[in-house]
Design a protein around this motif. Sequence first.
Motif, PDB file in Angstrom:
ATOM      1  N   ARG A 150     -12.264   2.787  -8.425  1.00 55.21           N
ATOM      2  CA  ARG A 150     -13.173   3.758  -9.022  1.00 55.21           C
ATOM      3  C   ARG A 150     -13.273   3.570 -10.524  1.00 55.21           C
ATOM      4  NH1 ARG A 150     -10.540   8.539  -9.997  1.00 55.21           N
ATOM      5  NH2 ARG A 150     -10.537   7.637 -12.071  1.00 55.21           N
ATOM      6  N   ASP A 154     -16.424   3.284 -12.931  1.00 50.20           N
ATOM      7  CA  ASP A 154     -16.558   4.164 -14.096  1.00 50.20           C
ATOM      8  C   ASP A 154     -17.004   3.370 -15.321  1.00 50.20           C
ATOM      9  OD1 ASP A 154     -15.767   6.359 -12.653  1.00 50.20           O
ATOM     10  OD2 ASP A 154     -13.707   6.370 -13.394  1.00 50.20           O
ATOM     11  N   ILE A 157     -20.625   2.081 -14.909  1.00 50.80           N
ATOM     12  CA  ILE A 157     -21.595   3.172 -15.064  1.00 50.80           C
ATOM     13  C   ILE A 157     -21.747   3.558 -16.533  1.00 50.80           C
ATOM     14  CG2 ILE A 157     -21.967   5.640 -14.608  1.00 50.80           C
ATOM     15  CD1 ILE A 157     -20.739   5.131 -11.821  1.00 50.80           C
ATOM     16  N   THR A 161     -25.235   3.233 -18.471  1.00 45.81           N
ATOM     17  CA  THR A 161     -25.785   4.456 -19.070  1.00 45.81           C
ATOM     18  C   THR A 161     -25.999   4.292 -20.568  1.00 45.81           C
ATOM     19  OG1 THR A 161     -24.625   5.780 -17.400  1.00 45.81           O
ATOM     20  CG2 THR A 161     -25.448   6.928 -19.335  1.00 45.81           C
ATOM     21  N   ILE A 180     -23.177   8.358 -10.545  1.00 47.34           N
ATOM     22  CA  ILE A 180     -21.934   9.088 -10.305  1.00 47.34           C
ATOM     23  C   ILE A 180     -21.704   9.274  -8.800  1.00 47.34           C
ATOM     24  CG2 ILE A 180     -20.816  11.347 -10.543  1.00 47.34           C
ATOM     25  CD1 ILE A 180     -21.978  11.494 -13.355  1.00 47.34           C
ATOM     26  N   ASP A 183     -20.279   6.214  -7.478  1.00 48.58           N
ATOM     27  CA  ASP A 183     -18.877   6.173  -7.883  1.00 48.58           C
ATOM     28  C   ASP A 183     -18.011   6.950  -6.882  1.00 48.58           C
ATOM     29  OD1 ASP A 183     -16.992   5.364  -9.976  1.00 48.58           O
ATOM     30  OD2 ASP A 183     -16.759   7.495 -10.353  1.00 48.58           O
TER      31      ASP A 183
END
Length: 237
Positions: A150, A154, A157, A161, A180, A183
Amino acid sequence: MQNDMQESVQEKNIKEKLTQAGKSIDTDWAVEKGKSFLSAAKEVGKDILYALRNPVSRSVALAEEDSKEASVRIIGFKAVLLTVIVLILVNMFNSKTQGYLEIPYFSTFLLMLILTAGADYLEMLLLKITTGIVNGKSAKNAIYSVISGRDVFDLAIMLITFILFKLSESIWMYVGGALIFLDLYMEFAAYRAVVEMSEDKKVYVFFITKIITVAIVVFLTLLIGKDIVNDIMYFMY
């Protein structure tokens, strides 16, 4: 007199040799540590790329090996990277306010530890406890692979972003919010793959653990970082 001069020259030579030896030792130590850091960075890079391509199968493979070294590297890498970035931003903020408002570095450092490695290890512990309560079975270090997988998403992402934020301020929030869900889905898929118990129980164990983890992290964040957030909001508005 001549003997004194010779002794003085000898002492000077000895001091110069000792100084050169000290510099040599320092240089060798720095080179050795640099090589170790680059080697570790390469390993983390390989782990991240593999985890992005094979998020679930990577977790299964690590669970079967019952190894946590690769997972600990990624958890540590994420914590260090984000902490350094945030401390740099805090330094920029403090310089910009010119002492009018100043975010404390120690509180920021402590807050980042809670939000990164602290949150990861808390969730890991809670997943192990709740899984054990309902008689679920997994390898000793299986949950490490779930959390580190994960963490990879993270980081990906956050990068995506940030790039979208620079390109278009109107869509970055929507894309980030959608990612998210990916995720969470990836983490749950990895958890399902490495734990042996009823599929129905897995849903509730994972959900309850997430709620408890988020609640504790939010509470600690508000407790420690309340003044930091208030200072930033006051400066912005």
